[in-house]
Design a protein around this motif. Sequence first.
Motif, PDB file in Angstrom:
ATOM      1  N   ALA A 286      -1.607   9.087  11.686  1.00 53.66           N
ATOM      2  CA  ALA A 286      -1.789   7.968  12.259  1.00 53.66           C
ATOM      3  C   ALA A 286      -1.867   6.616  11.316  1.00 53.66           C
ATOM      4  CB  ALA A 286      -3.119   7.930  13.017  1.00 53.66           C
ATOM      5  N   GLY A 287      -1.693   6.930  10.183  1.00 54.31           N
ATOM      6  CA  GLY A 287      -1.796   6.012   8.942  1.00 54.31           C
ATOM      7  C   GLY A 287      -3.109   5.378   8.516  1.00 54.31           C
ATOM      8  N   GLU A 288      -4.101   6.388   8.642  1.00 52.86           N
ATOM      9  CA  GLU A 288      -5.254   6.110   7.838  1.00 52.86           C
ATOM     10  C   GLU A 288      -5.216   6.383   6.481  1.00 52.86           C
ATOM     11  OE1 GLU A 288     -10.132   7.510   8.293  1.00 52.86           O
ATOM     12  OE2 GLU A 288      -8.543   8.203   9.758  1.00 52.86           O
ATOM     13  N   PRO A 289      -5.865   5.506   5.499  1.00 55.28           N
ATOM     14  CA  PRO A 289      -5.830   5.878   4.248  1.00 55.28           C
ATOM     15  C   PRO A 289      -6.234   7.158   3.532  1.00 55.28           C
ATOM     16  CG  PRO A 289      -6.529   3.563   4.510  1.00 55.28           C
ATOM     17  CD  PRO A 289      -6.478   4.329   5.737  1.00 55.28           C
ATOM     18  N   PHE A 290      -5.472   7.789   2.664  1.00 59.13           N
ATOM     19  CA  PHE A 290      -6.063   9.084   2.028  1.00 59.13           C
ATOM     20  C   PHE A 290      -7.334   8.841   1.679  1.00 59.13           C
ATOM     21  CE2 PHE A 290      -6.387  11.959  -1.437  1.00 59.13           C
ATOM     22  CZ  PHE A 290      -6.256  13.038  -0.838  1.00 59.13           C
ATOM     23  N   ALA A 291      -7.572   7.722   1.006  1.00 64.21           N
ATOM     24  CA  ALA A 291      -9.065   7.427   0.434  1.00 64.21           C
ATOM     25  C   ALA A 291     -10.155   7.616   1.447  1.00 64.21           C
ATOM     26  CB  ALA A 291      -9.137   6.089  -0.378  1.00 64.21           C
ATOM     27  N   TYR A 292      -9.961   7.239   2.692  1.00 63.84           N
ATOM     28  CA  TYR A 292     -10.837   7.244   3.645  1.00 63.84           C
ATOM     29  C   TYR A 292     -11.010   8.793   4.210  1.00 63.84           C
ATOM     30  CZ  TYR A 292     -10.803   2.198   4.872  1.00 63.84           C
ATOM     31  OH  TYR A 292     -10.730   0.681   4.912  1.00 63.84           O
ATOM     32  N   LEU A 293     -10.226   9.556   3.995  1.00 58.27           N
ATOM     33  CA  LEU A 293     -10.085  11.006   4.484  1.00 58.27           C
ATOM     34  C   LEU A 293     -11.090  11.775   3.498  1.00 58.27           C
ATOM     35  CD1 LEU A 293      -6.587  12.061   5.256  1.00 58.27           C
ATOM     36  CD2 LEU A 293      -8.113  10.884   6.500  1.00 58.27           C
ATOM     37  N   VAL A 294     -11.113  11.353   2.107  1.00 60.71           N
ATOM     38  CA  VAL A 294     -11.852  12.037   1.277  1.00 60.71           C
ATOM     39  C   VAL A 294     -13.260  11.381   0.855  1.00 60.71           C
ATOM     40  CG1 VAL A 294      -9.812  13.173   0.117  1.00 60.71           C
ATOM     41  CG2 VAL A 294     -10.633  10.940  -0.880  1.00 60.71           C
ATOM     42  N   GLY A 295     -13.197   9.938   1.388  1.00 60.82           N
ATOM     43  CA  GLY A 295     -14.252   9.043   0.865  1.00 60.82           C
ATOM     44  C   GLY A 295     -14.480   8.520  -0.328  1.00 60.82           C
ATOM     45  N   ARG A 296     -13.373   8.462  -1.290  1.00 62.94           N
ATOM     46  CA  ARG A 296     -13.496   8.286  -2.450  1.00 62.94           C
ATOM     47  C   ARG A 296     -12.287   7.496  -3.190  1.00 62.94           C
ATOM     48  NH1 ARG A 296     -13.652  13.820  -2.757  1.00 62.94           N
ATOM     49  NH2 ARG A 296     -12.118  14.646  -3.953  1.00 62.94           N
ATOM     50  N   LYS A 297     -12.238   6.651  -4.076  1.00 64.26           N
ATOM     51  CA  LYS A 297     -11.208   6.221  -4.746  1.00 64.26           C
ATOM     52  C   LYS A 297     -11.390   5.689  -6.085  1.00 64.26           C
ATOM     53  CE  LYS A 297      -6.926   4.350  -5.266  1.00 64.26           C
ATOM     54  NZ  LYS A 297      -5.775   5.013  -4.795  1.00 64.26           N
ATOM     55  N   GLU A 298     -10.560   6.052  -6.969  1.00 69.72           N
ATOM     56  CA  GLU A 298     -10.675   5.637  -8.471  1.00 69.72           C
ATOM     57  C   GLU A 298     -10.397   4.601  -8.914  1.00 69.72           C
ATOM     58  OE1 GLU A 298     -10.041   4.946 -12.571  1.00 69.72           O
ATOM     59  OE2 GLU A 298      -8.405   5.336 -11.225  1.00 69.72           O
ATOM     60  N   PHE A 299     -11.032   3.611  -9.439  1.00 69.26           N
ATOM     61  CA  PHE A 299     -10.802   2.197  -9.843  1.00 69.26           C
ATOM     62  C   PHE A 299     -11.187   1.803 -11.295  1.00 69.26           C
ATOM     63  CE2 PHE A 299     -11.626  -2.208  -9.942  1.00 69.26           C
ATOM     64  CZ  PHE A 299     -10.482  -2.945  -9.712  1.00 69.26           C
ATOM     65  N   HIS A 300     -10.368   1.451 -12.176  1.00 68.52           N
ATOM     66  CA  HIS A 300     -10.766   1.093 -13.610  1.00 68.52           C
ATOM     67  C   HIS A 300     -11.633   2.354 -14.289  1.00 68.52           C
ATOM     68  CE1 HIS A 300     -11.558  -1.942 -16.755  1.00 68.52           C
ATOM     69  NE2 HIS A 300     -10.396  -2.254 -16.131  1.00 68.52           N
TER      70      HIS A 300
END
Length: 279
Positions: free
Chosen positions: A68-82
Motif C-alpha cells: 500500500a506504499g507505507e515506508p519500510f521504516a514505519y514498519l520496523v519503527g526505526r531508521k538510521e541517519f548519520h
Amino acid sequence: MTGTSDVALDVDHALRAAAAAGLDRLDAQLRGRSSTSHSSSWLFAHGDAALTPDQADRFAAWTVRRAAGEPFAYLVGRKEFHGLMLDVGPAVLVPRPDTETLVTWALERLQGLPAPQVADLGTGSGAVALAIKHAQAGAHVTATDLSPDALAVAAGNARRLGLDLTFVAGTWWAPLAGRRFDLVVSNPPYIAGDDPHLAALAHEPRLALTPEGDGLASLRAIVDGAPDHLRPGGWLLLEHGHDQGAAVRALLQSAGFIGVGTRLDIESRERCSGGRLPD
C-alpha cells in the motif's frame, strides 16, 4: 497474502507471496530480515526453513502495508541517519540520506566554536539536531516543531541516545523570541502543493512535506525572520528541493546574507543553500 497461523509457511513461499503482491525481492528480503531476525544471506540459504506463526503473520501484515506504499521504516519503527539509529513513525518524516548534506555543512560551520548556540527549526524525528549534537558535544542545540507528536518522537530519540537537547513547540521562530544563535538549520516542508510526487508520500505527514502553493512559503518565513535570531556572523543553512536552489539563494541575498552558496546532495543535485549574517 493472508494470515498464516494455521498453515506452515517457509521462507521461499513467503518471498514469492510478497512478489505476487508487487514487491521486489530486495524489499521482501528486508522485511524478512526484520520479521525473522535473520540476515539476507541466511534467508537465501534457508529457503525451506519454516517461519513461526508469529513470524508468518508479521511478514504477511507487513507485505500488505508495504504494497500500500507505507515506508519500510514505519514498519520496523526505526531508521538510521548519520550513524544514529532513530525511532520513527507516522508523526514524522522518514529521514533521507540527502539530508546528511545539511548536517555535514552545519558541522563545518561549527568548527572552532567551543560552545555554539544552534537551532533546528522543524526538527521532526530530531535527525538533524541529534546528529549535530552527537558530533559536536559542546553545542547547545534547541529543536523546534509545530507538532507535539513529532516533538515527542524527537525527545524520545534524544533520551535513548543520551543526548541533551532543548525541545520547544511552535512555528519556526515563534518559540525562540529574544534568542540569537550562531547557526540555524532547517529542513522545512518545500514540495509544491500540486507536485505529483506527493501521491507516493501519502503515508508521511503532509504538513511536513508541503506548505502548499509554490513550496517556498516556509523557506520564505525562515529567511525573513533569521536576521533577528542570528548572532553577527551567524549562519543559516536550509534544505530545499533540487530545483529551488536559485530561488532560495535569491531569498537569502535579499535578506542581506553574504557568502551565499549551495551544496549538492549524494546524487549531485542542489539540495541545501545557506549564507552568513554580516558581522
